[in-house]
Scaffold this active site. Sequence first.
Site, short mmCIF file in Angstrom:
data_model
loop_
_atom_site.label_atom_id
_atom_site.label_comp_id
_atom_site.label_asym_id
_atom_site.label_seq_id
_atom_site.Cartn_x
_atom_site.Cartn_y
_atom_site.Cartn_z
N GLU A 234 39.44 40.42 46.02
CA GLU A 234 39.45 41.60 47.00
C GLU A 234 38.09 41.87 47.52
O GLU A 234 37.28 42.23 46.70
CB GLU A 234 40.16 42.83 46.31
CG GLU A 234 41.63 42.63 46.23
CD GLU A 234 42.15 42.64 47.74
OE1 GLU A 234 41.89 43.24 48.76
OE2 GLU A 234 43.14 41.43 47.78
N CYS B 103 38.30 32.82 51.37
CA CYS B 103 39.07 34.18 51.85
C CYS B 103 38.17 35.24 51.33
O CYS B 103 37.51 35.54 52.80
CB CYS B 103 40.17 33.95 50.78
SG CYS B 103 41.58 35.19 51.28
N HIS C 294 42.80 28.66 50.25
CA HIS C 294 42.28 28.63 48.93
C HIS C 294 42.63 26.93 48.60
O HIS C 294 43.75 26.71 48.30
CB HIS C 294 43.01 29.44 48.01
CG HIS C 294 42.73 30.82 48.38
ND1 HIS C 294 41.62 31.47 47.45
CD2 HIS C 294 43.34 31.67 48.89
CE1 HIS C 294 41.61 32.82 48.01
NE2 HIS C 294 42.75 33.00 48.74
N GLU D 265 41.41 25.71 45.71
CA GLU D 265 41.32 25.61 44.33
C GLU D 265 42.80 26.12 43.69
O GLU D 265 42.80 25.80 42.47
CB GLU D 265 40.47 26.64 43.78
CG GLU D 265 40.87 28.31 43.85
CD GLU D 265 40.58 28.89 45.38
OE1 GLU D 265 40.49 28.25 46.44
OE2 GLU D 265 40.70 30.10 45.47
#
Lengths: 297, 190
Positions: B54, B84, B169, B171
């Site tokens: 966040e 992100c 993402h 990952e």
Amino acid sequence: MSEKSGSVIDIRTGLAEMLKGGVIMDVVTAEQAKVAEDAGAVAVMALERVPSDIRKAGGVARMSPPEIIQEVMGAVSIPVMAKCRIGHFAEAQLLQQMGVDYIDESEVLTPADEEYHINKRDFKVPFVCGAKNLGEACRRIGEGAALMRTKGEPGTGNIVEAVRHMRQINSDIKKVTNMDEAELMSFARDLGAPYEILMMVRELGKLPVPNFAAGGVATPADAALLMQMGAETVFVGSGIFKSDNPEKFAKAIVKATAHYNDPEIVLQASKELGGVAMRGTEISELDEPMKMANRGW
Amino acid sequence: MSKEYSNIVIGVLALQGAVELHRPHIEALGCGFRTVKTPRDFDSVDAFILPGGESTTILKLIANFGLWNTLVDQFAKKPVWGICAGSILMAEKVTNPEQKSFALLPIDVQRNGYGTQKESHHADINGYKVSLIRAPIITKVGEGVETLESHEGDPVWVQKGKYMASTFHPEVNQDFPSPMHRAFIDLVMS
């Protein structure tokens, strides 16, 4: 769950991965949500009343009124979670319709079904569920929960039950990792856990979805305790907005959670509370029906 | 594998977010993985990954711990990859709502560009499956920024000099290492 679509973590569990190392705060109004966001919460949980007020007021606790949830969603840019009653798939449908980011099928609310939980695989919006032990966690994951949390005993400001549940799950997982397939099948029977999910637990040495902690967190040290025991994020319910100074309290818990293994910083955070923690309840003083952790099957 | 990479240590800013998922990708490339939280940690790494999480929370923690100026200095001399939330921290301009950022890349980023979690989805980037999770949208790409990949008409992977950003993402993919991690290591090496 981290059931792989291709070799990628499920999109519903993916969001839980992003919430790691943070604090998710219970809020009952848009103003509280703003306070939580400003303090650094990774998400807010919208509910009608915080657990300690649910205990006081009695009666039936339900999903929040939609207007409140929408106000909360409009007030913050962080993810918004909301609770529905155990088994109340129609409330869950409303939450999905409103576009909340996560649904908590929660024992804090009065259960709507005393036998079945929601089939969470039917939903696009991910679910978090509570568990006291590995069997319960595996059943919820089997139903499609994308994230688990301990149940603890919400609204008490008493961490003892969350600790018990975290220890129990960790100890069950340790047992599973040393079992062969035959032993695992018997253990699955004893736990009432789906065998395939237990196989995943054995392979990974942990739950196949993230495991957060909830229930009774009232101080920065409580958060640090659960994080050191393996929780990946903490939910704080009544602890924040029932404390003397919610702004400072919320900030302090965020700080302590980010540096949970550094006592110097947790100490610093503990000095910045701006007042005392919520009073708290001894678990043995609770009547059996008031024990929320026993709800869920 | 790649022996020449073994001296490189990648620091993942571990104030909050998806940190550990990077470990297998980085280690599969023969590099060192380190979680970094304090100025002392920052000095010990060759490059930074600003992970998903966040962005508001990460910003608060940077402010609370007085890390802003130290990070500005570190980012000035080392490669950085923002994912992100990390791409939001790297953007020159952030909207929905406006917020502070390190302005490492001349891009405009709109937070939660696709909407809430209901709109989160997987995407295929050059045959590699990735996730967009409450992802931002890069609404403007400034001078000198190269768009490495687009998705649904918007840039999702960009680079300028030693700075790289992706709104998706990689990952979360369990095939290690991801082409994006490989690209970042190549950038660190160059």
